[in-house]
Design an enzyme around this catalytic site. Structure first.
Site, PDB file in Angstrom:
ATOM      1  N   CYS A 162      -6.863  -7.832  10.294  1.00  0.00           N
ATOM      2  CA  CYS A 162      -7.355  -8.982  11.010  1.00  0.00           C
ATOM      3  C   CYS A 162      -6.953  -9.190  12.537  1.00  0.00           C
ATOM      4  O   CYS A 162      -7.730  -9.372  13.429  1.00  0.00           O
ATOM      5  CB  CYS A 162      -7.018 -10.394  10.306  1.00  0.00           C
ATOM      6  SG  CYS A 162      -8.012 -11.715  10.724  1.00  0.00           S
ATOM      7  N   CYS A 198      -9.133 -13.098   6.181  1.00  0.00           N
ATOM      8  CA  CYS A 198      -8.763 -11.748   5.724  1.00  0.00           C
ATOM      9  C   CYS A 198      -7.271 -11.830   5.139  1.00  0.00           C
ATOM     10  O   CYS A 198      -6.425 -12.426   5.668  1.00  0.00           O
ATOM     11  CB  CYS A 198      -8.404 -10.867   7.045  1.00  0.00           C
ATOM     12  SG  CYS A 198     -10.021 -10.089   7.572  1.00  0.00           S
ATOM     13  N   GLY A 216       0.066   9.645 -12.957  1.00  0.00           N
ATOM     14  CA  GLY A 216      -0.432   8.761 -13.886  1.00  0.00           C
ATOM     15  C   GLY A 216       0.775   8.447 -15.146  1.00  0.00           C
ATOM     16  O   GLY A 216       0.589   7.307 -15.676  1.00  0.00           O
TER      17      GLY A 216
END
Lengths: 292, 241, 269
Positions: A280, A274, A40
């Site tokens: 999809c 989607c 991070g």
């Protein structure tokens, strides 16, 4: 794998493997090692000029270039789709400069460069996600000074992050921030997960895949190593929630993927599909197989 | 001996740096003490340093030398050279000062001005309010004025508000700077009654009263300050805020 | 609280809260401040007066941890009774102090407020920084403090830039007081305000200081403000404290030539 071994795969003459020179890639990899070691934390790096404008994914491309090996299989998505201009261009760029195999199928890819989405198909430990980041600093909205934001990170002085969420609730009655929703990584650094929808935030948490983030204009990179705790900021009485739809995908019928809204005629008829085109397609292929 | 204040060798000088460093010796070698329930009246003509003495005792003027000791919470405290917070603690609990002049604070109502000394001691608001109302009634301040800030009141009304404030709480030691000056007879009698009550309750008083009748009504002893008359100047008015 | 309890409390807090020794920071001959020492006790209000350029603001920066001194020390006794040397403490400790037990009211509310977020968020920020993660609680604190500083609670979601100067200043005070600080620094808090608005703010400050038993260091060039708020004064001139003492004594019987000049230069301080 050394450069000579790699260059034989390159199709374009006159470019080093994956466009960047080896010293630059080494410098970026050193930065990435640091980023992985401090989850991070934003690591500055000497970003190079890429042959496309800032905002088109130059940060992500430099990271991809630095980690790409000849055996890798690359997938590039933009807004969840493999067939948009930006995705196609970047995929072709690496096909031509590195000669790597490319794919649109999530399970086949070893490196996935992305803008705006994390694939719906669960990732595995052999995969690396590379995110294109416009503004890496989550504190920037409230604190314009870089010196000050660095100090705030160093001292874990994160009170202002909740100021934004407070404003959301005060204005809209709920936390209206829907993308680039801030997270705390490994209970230490507050991080901007790039402009992915908050729908994708839970996929960052304890993911088996390595997550790398690159900001070209700001020349910052950061990382979330595999199996790292990633928690979205919230209030006790307004807990973090992801988007939900009453509709399901008009093509594949999925009820739990991130849906894009389409206006399909002049009467304003809406349909939902989607956002992850590969997911999809896979579902539709499965249905067809089942039907046969 | 039940002294509440003991003053010895007290002196006060003013150095006027703005006026070529003229030094005025206003008080020197003052010695006196006052017992509980006793009223000491300062005597001397205008310019003798009576007001200066009161202000010096209160810590408003800085003593040049000597000692001012007061009984504060059962212990003797030396005020000459004391820290500001010690002086303030003595002023909060022990040493009261009533002058003719009210320092008006904008926006603060008459009732709040009067109650303040009680609240500063931590009294309950309801009790303080009851006491303040009875004092304002006695001093003939019309109820219609209680919620207003006294800034716009007449001089006499302001003076009476200030007296009410001065008698709001019981002071072991009270300094009175002409509290009855320019009051009508009815109100003067009220103030004299308040002073008598304070004496009866065991306060030690030090006061200046130009009005002979008032003086004779309250005085137990006199401190003659005539011999301390210094140069022609009247320094007590020079810095009077 | 009864009078007896209050007395007991006062004797318990007979220790200073804030202790300054030989504080010096010069950026030119007699520019800045030098050799400043004092102790501040709980509930005590210290005024720093003097003309522009006398070093008041430099001193306030040094006291509040914003600028390290050339020499000298600033110590603070925290709510647990531990003494902390401000400039040998870590940046993290200093920051924690500044958003919890301390407050700073800037002359210009724009410097002390976040102008881009609502009044409620401005008030709630310190609480959020301290880890309050309950929206309802933050909301309640916002409403409570708006009322305490006499701002209509209905304006909780308005941006500070829609407020008048006096309201902004009161909002800044609320933003500081919400964390129940023990020590507040104020830099000319009534400086930019109309006289009528000043009076209201002063009255409010006076009430809050007494009610919350705050220790305050207030810099002002306005002797009337000093008289109204401060228990004691330090008079500064050309980087030195030339006189210190009880407020009404300094204003009514100033000893130093400069203090006499300062007091005689204004009408009825």
């Amino acid at each position: 794998m050394n450069a000579q071994a790699q260059t034989q795969y390159a199709t374009e003459v006159g470019y080093n493997f994956a466009y960047l020179d080896e010293q630059t890639k080494r410098m970026i990899r050193r930065g990435l090692l640091k980023a992985v070691a401090i989850p991070g934390y934003q690591v500055p790096f000497g970003g190079r000029e890429m042959p496309l404008p800032y905002g088109w994914g130059t940060g992500g491309m430099q990271l991809t270039a630095a980690i790409l090996g000849a055996e890798d299989v690359l997938k590039v998505i933009d807004q969840g789709a493999d067939d948009t201009t930006n995705a196609v261009s970047i995929r072709r760029f690496f096909a031509r400069t590195a000669g790597v195999k490319t794919t649109t199928r999530t399970p086949e890819a070893t490196v996935i460069q992305t803008r705006h989405r994390i694939p719906e198909t669960p990732l595995n430990g052999d995969q690396i996600m590379v995110y294109q980041v416009p503004i890496p600093e989550p504190l920037r909205f409230i604190e314009p000074s870089e010196t000050e934001t660095r100090t705030m990170h160093a001292l874990e002085d994160y009170g202002v992050m909740h100021v934004k969420l407070y404003e959301d609730i005060a204005t809209f009655g709920h936390i209206a921030t829907s993308y680039a929703y801030p997270v705390t990584v490994d209970a230490r650094y507050v991080m901007d997960p790039s402009p992915i929808p908050k729908f994708d935030n839970p996929k960052l948490h304890m993911s088996p895949a390595l997550m790398l983030f690159g900001a070209g204009r700001e020349k910052r990179l950061y990382a979330v190593p595999p199996f790292t705790r990633v928690v979205s900021l919230d209030f006790e009485d307004h807990p973090f929630e992801i988007q939900r739809w009453d509709e399901c995908c008009a093509f594949c019928g999925s009820q739990d993927s991130y849906l894009d809204e389409l206006i399909v005629d002049d009467a304003g008829t809406k349909r939902f599909v989607c956002s992850d085109t590969d997911y999809c397609m896979q579902r539709r292929d499965l249905e067809e197989e089942g039907a046969q | 001996m039940n002294n509440l204040i003991e003053v010895s060798g007290l002196s006060k000088t003013f150095t006027l740096h703005q006026q070529h460093g003229v030094v005025l010796n206003v008080l020197s070698g003052l010695n006196f003490s006052v017992r509980a329930g006793e009223c000491l009246v300062l005597h001397g003509q205008s310019g003798a340093g009576k007001s200066t003495l009161l202000r010096t005792l209160y810590g408003n003027y800085l003593a040049a030398g000597g000692s001012i000791r007061v009984r504060h919470n059962g212990e003797w405290v030396e005020l000459v050279g004391a820290e500001p917070r010690q002086v303030l603690a003595v002023r909060r609990q022990t040493l009261g000062y009533v002058s003719q002049f009210l320092r008006v604070i904008p926006r603060v109502s008459t009732l709040d001005v009067v109650m303040e000394p009680a609240l500063a001691r931590g009294l309950r608001r309801a009790d303080a309010e009851a006491r303040a109302q009875s004092l304002l009634n006695r001093l003939n301040i019309p109820q219609a004025l209680w919620q207003l800030a006294p800034g716009t009141f007449s001089g006499g009304e302001q003076q009476r508000v200030n007296i009410a404030r001065g008698f709001m709480v019981a002071w072991p030691l009270m300094l009175l700077d002409e509290p009855t000056a320019s009051l009508d007879d009815a109100n003067r009698q009220v103030v004299l009654a308040l002073i008598a009550e304070a004496k009866a309750a065991g306060s030690a008083l030090i006061g200046i009263f130009h009005d002979r009748a008032a003086r004779e009504a309250v005085a137990d002893r006199y401190l003659d300050m005539s011999q301390d008359l210094s140069a022609a100047a009247q320094p007590e008015y020079i810095y009077a805020g | 609280m009864s009078a007896a309890e209050k007395l007991h409390l006062h004797s318990e807090t007979a220790q200073p809260l804030f202790s300054v020794r030989d504080l010096t920071h010069l950026y030119g001959p007699e520019k800045g401040c030098q050799g400043v020492s004092f102790d501040l006790y709980p509930g005590e209000v210290l005024g720093i007066v003097g003309e522009s350029g006398s070093g008041k603001s430099t001193l306030l920066s040094l006291l509040s941890g914003r600028c390290p001194p050339d020499r000298g020390s600033v110590s603070y006794r925290d709510s647990e009774g531990n003494w902390l040397d401000l400039y040998s403490a870590s940046e993290a400790q200093r920051r924690t102090l500044l958003r919890t037990e301390w407050g700073f009211v800037e002359q210009n509310p724009r410097d002390g407020l976040r102008m881009g977020v609502s009044a409620g968020a401005n008030i709630g920020e310190r609480l959020m920084a301290q880890g309050v993660r309950h929206y309802g609680e933050l909301r309640a604190a916002g409403i409570d403090w708006l009322q305490q500083v006499e701002i209509d609670p209905l304006r909780i979601d308005d941006l500070p830039r829609t407020f008048s100067g006096g309201m902004q200043q009161r909002l800044q005070i609320a933003r500081n007081l919400v964390s129940s600080p023990r020590l507040i620094f104020m830099d000319e808090p009534t400086g930019g305000l109309d006289v009528s608005v000043q009076a209201r703010l002063l009255d409010l400050l006076r009430g809050l200081v007494r009610e919350l038993d705050l220790a305050v260091v207030i810099v002002t060039h306005d002797l009337a403000v000093a008289r109204l708020l401060a228990d004691r004064l330090m008079v500064m001139r050309r980087s030195h404290v030339v006189e210190a003492g009880l407020t009404d004594q300094i204003l009514d019987d100033p000893q130093h030539p400069y203090s006499q000049l300062l007091v005689s230069s204004v009408l009825q301080p």
